[in-house]
Design an enzyme around this catalytic site. Structure first.
Site, PDB file in Angstrom:
ATOM      1  N   ASP A  38     -25.097 -10.536   0.569  1.00  0.00           N
ATOM      2  CA  ASP A  38     -25.498 -11.264   1.760  1.00  0.00           C
ATOM      3  C   ASP A  38     -26.986 -10.957   1.980  1.00  0.00           C
ATOM      4  O   ASP A  38     -27.524 -10.014   1.382  1.00  0.00           O
ATOM      5  CB  ASP A  38     -24.635 -10.755   2.923  1.00  0.00           C
ATOM      6  CG  ASP A  38     -25.201 -11.128   4.258  1.00  0.00           C
ATOM      7  OD1 ASP A  38     -25.414 -12.327   4.478  1.00  0.00           O
ATOM      8  OD2 ASP A  38     -25.455 -10.218   5.080  1.00  0.00           O
ATOM      9  N   PHE A  39     -27.684 -11.726   2.811  1.00  0.00           N
ATOM     10  CA  PHE A  39     -29.112 -11.460   3.033  1.00  0.00           C
ATOM     11  C   PHE A  39     -29.364 -10.703   4.344  1.00  0.00           C
ATOM     12  O   PHE A  39     -29.657  -9.513   4.328  1.00  0.00           O
ATOM     13  CB  PHE A  39     -29.913 -12.785   2.993  1.00  0.00           C
ATOM     14  CG  PHE A  39     -31.387 -12.553   3.169  1.00  0.00           C
ATOM     15  CD1 PHE A  39     -32.155 -12.097   2.113  1.00  0.00           C
ATOM     16  CD2 PHE A  39     -31.995 -12.746   4.397  1.00  0.00           C
ATOM     17  CE1 PHE A  39     -33.510 -11.830   2.280  1.00  0.00           C
ATOM     18  CE2 PHE A  39     -33.355 -12.492   4.571  1.00  0.00           C
ATOM     19  CZ  PHE A  39     -34.100 -12.037   3.504  1.00  0.00           C
ATOM     20  N   ASP A  40     -29.194 -11.378   5.478  1.00  0.00           N
ATOM     21  CA  ASP A  40     -29.558 -10.769   6.767  1.00  0.00           C
ATOM     22  C   ASP A  40     -28.637  -9.608   7.111  1.00  0.00           C
ATOM     23  O   ASP A  40     -27.416  -9.742   7.105  1.00  0.00           O
ATOM     24  CB  ASP A  40     -29.476 -11.816   7.882  1.00  0.00           C
ATOM     25  CG  ASP A  40     -30.548 -12.872   7.740  1.00  0.00           C
ATOM     26  OD1 ASP A  40     -31.681 -12.615   8.149  1.00  0.00           O
ATOM     27  OD2 ASP A  40     -30.241 -13.955   7.193  1.00  0.00           O
ATOM     28  N   ASP A 212     -22.524  -7.466   5.753  1.00  0.00           N
ATOM     29  CA  ASP A 212     -22.537  -6.739   7.028  1.00  0.00           C
ATOM     30  C   ASP A 212     -21.847  -7.476   8.158  1.00  0.00           C
ATOM     31  O   ASP A 212     -21.719  -6.943   9.251  1.00  0.00           O
ATOM     32  CB  ASP A 212     -23.992  -6.499   7.477  1.00  0.00           C
ATOM     33  CG  ASP A 212     -24.638  -7.789   7.960  1.00  0.00           C
ATOM     34  OD1 ASP A 212     -24.576  -8.789   7.206  1.00  0.00           O
ATOM     35  OD2 ASP A 212     -25.148  -7.825   9.086  1.00  0.00           O
TER      36      ASP A 212
HETATM   37 MG   LIG Z   1     -25.509 -10.692   7.156  1.00  0.00          MG
END
Ligand SMILES: [Mg+2]
Length: 280
Positions: A38-40, A212
């Site tokens: 995932d990124f953020d 996350d």
């Molecule tokens: Mg995220």
């Protein structure tokens, strides 16, 4: 491996996984392994202004090196593909943006999931309406095929933002995706991080997923489904902890990292156990 602790499973349904054992098993099948991120909140710390977000120092180097050690590295994010590419300009990655509504397997060539295309005009209109109707503190992020409403700078607006989104979703038959201080309106198509991951792991025997947020749980489940069907498949779920959704994501994970700042250190450790390979 100091930055990691193994999963705590008070109920004991899941055998604790040692990170070193998982990495050694991965090294044995690196030619058949994909790492999803995932990124953020995973590769980058979350900020009030989503456009200002940059990767955590050390991530770019670690991800580039990882891409030379395993068969594939993929990003699976709520962000548009163009944004993800701007943060990893020269790294050979597969990019899945907008929860898989956009994908880029070859740099410069983005493919849109066809069933989402008819929603483009409606999303443009919804973004305009959100700017007009929601309080100024709500940051409206228009993403072509979805609209994200960020209330991080005014968490007290959560209920108002959710009520507005719910109304629009039921009026136009859209899906809502809740995240960390954000709610997103998405096309009502069967596409999420879980379906993206399920599809991509079909011809792999090993996959790691780092995430996350609540949207990552579907990807965690996709690994679990494959493991249940195929005892030889190695799936490793890594939760990147945070105070907002961390408990729920951590409960579904095999391994835990203490926030996005711990990710590059873990990857550097992982690289010591994954030999370089010559890609064809
Ligand atoms: Mg995220």
């Amino acid at each position: 491996m100091p930055p990691l602790d193994t999963a705590q499973e008070p109920s004991g349904q899941q055998a604790p996984l040692s990170p070193t054992a998982a990495l050694k098993a991965t090294a044995e099948r690196a030619d058949n392994c994909v790492f999803f991120f995932d990124f953020d909140g995973t590769l980058a710390p979350i900020q009030d202004d989503p456009n200002a977000v940059q990767v955590t120092p050390g991530v770019l180097e670690a991800i580039s090196e990882l891409a030379a050690r395993v068969r594939r590295v993929s990003l699976v994010s709520a962000r548009p593909v163009d944004f993800l590419r701007s943060r990893f300009p020269d790294v050979p990655l597969t990019l899945h943006g907008l929860y898989g509504l956009e994908s880029q397997y070859v740099p410069g060539k983005t493919i849109t999931y066809p069933p989402a295309l008819p929603f483009a005009d409606l999303m443009t209109e919804l973004a305009r309406r959100a700017e007009r109707e929601l309080p100024d503190e709500v940051l409206v992020e228009f993403k072509r095929l979805s609209v994200a409403l960020h209330y991080r700078s005014a968490p007290e607006l959560r209920d108002a933002v959710h009520a507005w989104a719910q109304d629009q979703a039921s009026r136009h038959g859209l899906r809502e995706q809740e995240g960390r201080m954000v709610i997103e309106l998405k096309p009502s198509v069967q596409r999420d991080k879980g379906s993206v991951v399920a599809e991509e792991i079909e011809d792999f025997s090993c996959a790691w997923y780092f995430g996350d947020d609540l949207g990552d749980l579907a990807a965690f489940r996709a690994l679990a489904v494959r493991e249940a069907a195929d005892p030889n498949f190695l799936g490793v779920r890594v939760a990147v902890r945070n105070p907002e959704t961390g408990a729920e994501v951590a409960a579904a994970a095999d391994l835990h990292l203490e926030g996005p700042a711990a990710v590059p250190a873990f990857l550097r450790e992982a690289l010591t156990l994954l030999p370089r390979r010559d890609k064809p």
